[in-house]
Design a protein around this motif. Structure first.
Motif, PDB file in Angstrom:
ATOM      1  N   TYR A  86       0.815  -1.211   0.000  1.00  0.00           N
ATOM      2  CA  TYR A  86       0.000   0.000   0.000  1.00  0.00           C
ATOM      3  C   TYR A  86       0.851   1.265   0.000  1.00  0.00           C
ATOM      4  N   GLU A  87       1.806   1.346   0.891  1.00  0.00           N
ATOM      5  CA  GLU A  87       2.619   2.556   1.035  1.00  0.00           C
ATOM      6  C   GLU A  87       3.452   2.832  -0.215  1.00  0.00           C
ATOM      7  N   MET A  88       3.808   1.787  -0.935  1.00  0.00           N
ATOM      8  CA  MET A  88       4.623   1.941  -2.138  1.00  0.00           C
ATOM      9  C   MET A  88       3.841   2.592  -3.277  1.00  0.00           C
ATOM     10  N   TYR A  89       2.552   2.245  -3.403  1.00  0.00           N
ATOM     11  CA  TYR A  89       1.802   2.673  -4.583  1.00  0.00           C
ATOM     12  C   TYR A  89       0.733   3.735  -4.352  1.00  0.00           C
ATOM     13  N   ILE A  90       0.321   3.950  -3.119  1.00  0.00           N
ATOM     14  CA  ILE A  90      -0.765   4.913  -2.909  1.00  0.00           C
ATOM     15  C   ILE A  90      -0.411   6.335  -3.365  1.00  0.00           C
ATOM     16  N   PRO A  91       0.878   6.758  -3.331  1.00  0.00           N
ATOM     17  CA  PRO A  91       1.190   8.108  -3.829  1.00  0.00           C
ATOM     18  C   PRO A  91       0.817   8.321  -5.302  1.00  0.00           C
ATOM     19  N   ILE A  92       0.848   7.261  -6.113  1.00  0.00           N
ATOM     20  CA  ILE A  92       0.440   7.376  -7.516  1.00  0.00           C
ATOM     21  C   ILE A  92      -1.005   7.852  -7.604  1.00  0.00           C
ATOM     22  N   PHE A  93      -1.860   7.268  -6.798  1.00  0.00           N
ATOM     23  CA  PHE A  93      -3.287   7.580  -6.846  1.00  0.00           C
ATOM     24  C   PHE A  93      -3.573   8.943  -6.230  1.00  0.00           C
ATOM     25  N   GLU A  94      -2.861   9.259  -5.169  1.00  0.00           N
ATOM     26  CA  GLU A  94      -3.018  10.587  -4.572  1.00  0.00           C
ATOM     27  C   GLU A  94      -2.645  11.676  -5.569  1.00  0.00           C
ATOM     28  N   ASP A  95      -1.594  11.422  -6.340  1.00  0.00           N
ATOM     29  CA  ASP A  95      -1.141  12.407  -7.322  1.00  0.00           C
ATOM     30  C   ASP A  95      -2.151  12.580  -8.451  1.00  0.00           C
ATOM     31  N   VAL A  96      -2.582  11.473  -9.063  1.00  0.00           N
ATOM     32  CA  VAL A  96      -3.497  11.569 -10.207  1.00  0.00           C
ATOM     33  C   VAL A  96      -4.846  12.140  -9.796  1.00  0.00           C
ATOM     34  N   TYR A  97      -5.368  11.696  -8.672  1.00  0.00           N
ATOM     35  CA  TYR A  97      -6.679  12.171  -8.240  1.00  0.00           C
ATOM     36  C   TYR A  97      -6.656  13.606  -7.712  1.00  0.00           C
ATOM     37  N   SER A  98      -5.486  14.137  -7.456  1.00  0.00           N
ATOM     38  CA  SER A  98      -5.400  15.527  -6.973  1.00  0.00           C
ATOM     39  C   SER A  98      -5.567  16.535  -8.109  1.00  0.00           C
ATOM     40  N   LYS A  99      -5.475  16.063  -9.345  1.00  0.00           N
ATOM     41  CA  LYS A  99      -5.572  16.944 -10.508  1.00  0.00           C
ATOM     42  C   LYS A  99      -7.013  17.022 -11.014  1.00  0.00           C
ATOM     43  N   GLN A 100      -7.319  18.125 -11.671  1.00  0.00           N
ATOM     44  CA  GLN A 100      -8.639  18.311 -12.273  1.00  0.00           C
ATOM     45  C   GLN A 100      -8.570  17.841 -13.721  1.00  0.00           C
ATOM     46  N   TRP A 101      -9.302  16.795 -14.058  1.00  0.00           N
ATOM     47  CA  TRP A 101      -9.258  16.221 -15.395  1.00  0.00           C
ATOM     48  C   TRP A 101     -10.479  16.659 -16.199  1.00  0.00           C
TER      49      TRP A 101
END
Length: 231
Positions: A97-112
């Motif tokens: 979890y700790e290894m990959y959750i930053p990927i999702f935090e980054d993508v979902y923080s943007k307005q698409w």
């Protein structure tokens, strides 16, 4: 040396078989010129929870006809926050979890604005963490001509591919005339018959055909080796 091409529509948080086809290709062409199907995999996929599987669906604006590259996301509903919350809740106890959750935090923080851009943000990040080397191109940049089958051949010719890898479902429309057309153009046609590998999961009995993020959170750097077992 010849190149192997794969042509697939983009997918939201794609499954393992999608990434297996990418891994087997030299050039992976995103078919963004196809008509959008709101009941397909362009804007949704499944994760595993303690209560069973859960759909994560990106809301989009409806249109009578639109190509995938033109589909707009409906951001009136706070879908990104909901998706990230679901992923965190259901994978926080996973080994990686700790290894990959930053990927999702980054993508979902943007307005698409466009669904294609969102899909590709995840696809390219997953490609990188899996260390898949395929070159990625877009059909809209190649502007293929012809019908459903001859467009695929045209793409292969334009990118210099000598082999075309199609998913198992493609047999339904390529067998016969389609196979002959590939042969006539000097392109080898092969079909992927993906046998979904079993791997350790949270929440009991194994469930297949989930988003590949389930595999990543549970198996980490072994994920690509596991994907290759099914190819």
């Amino acid at each position: 040396m010849g190149k192997t091409a794969v042509v697939l529509q983009p997918s939201y948080l794609p499954w393992s078989g999608y990434m297996a086809q990418m891994d087997q290709s030299d050039v992976f062409v995103i078919y963004d010129l196809a008509q959008f199907d709101s009941h397909g995999w362009r804007n949704r996929n499944r994760i595993k929870t303690a209560q069973g599987t859960q759909w994560l669906t990106v809301p989009t604006f409806k249109s009578t006809f639109q190509t995938i590259k033109d589909v707009l996301i409906d951001n009136s509903d706070n879908w990104a926050t909901k998706h990230l919350k679901s992923i965190k809740q259901n994978y926080s106890r996973s080994k990686y979890y700790e290894m990959y959750i930053p990927i999702f935090e980054d993508v979902y923080s943007k307005q698409w604005k466009y669904l294609l851009d969102l899909d590709m943000a995840f696809i390219l990040k997953i490609k990188d963490v899996l260390s898949i080397n395929a070159e990625v191109k877009y059909s809209s940049d190649l502007n293929p001509e012809g019908n459903r089958i001859t467009k695929l051949i045209d793409i292969c010719i334009k990118i210099g591919a000598t082999e075309f890898l199609e998913g198992h479902a493609g047999k339904g429309y390529l067998q016969g005339e389609g196979e002959q057309l590939f042969k006539d153009n000097g392109i080898k046609l092969t079909y992927q018959d993906y046998n979904h590998p079993v791997y350790p999961q949270l929440y009991g009995e194994f469930v297949s055909h989930l988003s590949v993020i389930d595999l990543l959170f549970n198996c980490g750097k072994e994920s690509l080796n596991i994907i290759r077992k099914g190819a």
